[in-house]
Design an enzyme around this catalytic site. Structure first.
Site, PDB file in Angstrom:
ATOM      1  N   ASP A 176      -1.422  18.316 -11.784  1.00 54.38           N
ATOM      2  CA  ASP A 176      -1.343  18.796 -10.801  1.00 54.38           C
ATOM      3  C   ASP A 176      -0.487  20.720 -11.105  1.00 54.38           C
ATOM      4  O   ASP A 176      -0.848  21.220 -11.743  1.00 54.38           O
ATOM      5  CB  ASP A 176      -1.478  19.215  -9.650  1.00 54.38           C
ATOM      6  CG  ASP A 176      -1.665  19.941  -8.732  1.00 54.38           C
ATOM      7  OD1 ASP A 176      -2.861  20.680  -8.960  1.00 54.38           O
ATOM      8  OD2 ASP A 176      -1.041  20.737  -7.825  1.00 54.38           O
TER       9      ASP A 176
ATOM     10  N   MET B  73       0.903  -0.861  -0.010  1.00 49.95           N
ATOM     11  CA  MET B  73       0.106   0.552  -0.206  1.00 49.95           C
ATOM     12  C   MET B  73       0.495   1.260  -0.312  1.00 49.95           C
ATOM     13  O   MET B  73       0.614   2.173  -0.685  1.00 49.95           O
ATOM     14  CB  MET B  73      -0.951   0.040   0.760  1.00 49.95           C
ATOM     15  CG  MET B  73      -2.048  -0.942   1.265  1.00 49.95           C
ATOM     16  SD  MET B  73      -2.373  -1.680  -0.313  1.00 49.95           S
ATOM     17  CE  MET B  73      -3.655  -0.048  -1.066  1.00 49.95           C
TER      18      MET B  73
END
Length: 165
Positions: free
Chosen positions: A129, A114
């Site tokens: 972004d 993870m």
């Protein structure tokens, strides 16, 4: 036979897995992701001409920081004392775009998949972004676990095709 879900109790309630009795081993996970974009956008990023600054350097740092916070973002994920996190970003003219590869390592009782996946995901999001003013049509894809070593379940390596049987 499919393995049972370890985070669900008999009545379906969520539980954090108890890893207290597991052996500490060195565990490594590698994840990847891709950001496809216009060739001009890739050129702008590689030339260091993005208005927001150093896209690749910022994405690397964002990915590393994200791996360290995976347990705060993903419910029931254990906090880990990571021993290494790296994020590599390479241009891929065939996309065109960027390939992000994240590595996470720990000596502990649970895996780091993870953390590696979070690092790759956030690095890709940061690229988007920082370059969206130039190219809002960028596509983030292919976030996946490429490889993991260590732990009771053994090693795993994804097929080159990206599709496991």
């Amino acid at each position: 036979m499919k393995a049972a879900l370890t985070h669900l109790g008999a009545r379906g309630e969520a539980n954090m897995v108890d890893v207290g009795d597991k052996a500490e081993t060195t565990r490594t996970a590698i994840a990847e992701g891709f950001v496809s974009m216009l060739p001009e956008t890739l050129e702008t990023i590689l030339a260091g001409n993005a208005k927001k600054g150093d896209v690749l350097g910022t994405a690397r740092i964002a990915g590393i920081m994200a791996a360290k916070k995976a347990h705060e973002l993903i419910p029931l994920c254990h906090p880990l004392l990571l021993t290494k996190v790296s994020v590599d970003i390479e241009p891929d003219a065939a996309l065109p775009g960027l390939r992000v590869t994240a590595l996470a390592r720990v000596t502990g009782k649970t895996g780091v998949e993870m953390e590696a996946l979070t690092a790759a995901s956030v690095a890709c999001l940061t690229i988007y972004d920082m370059a969206k003013a130039v190219d809002r049509a960028m596509v983030i894809s292919g976030i996946r676990l490429v490889e993991k070593t260590g732990g009771k379940s053994g090693d795993y390596k994804a097929n080159e095709s990206g599709v496991d049987a």
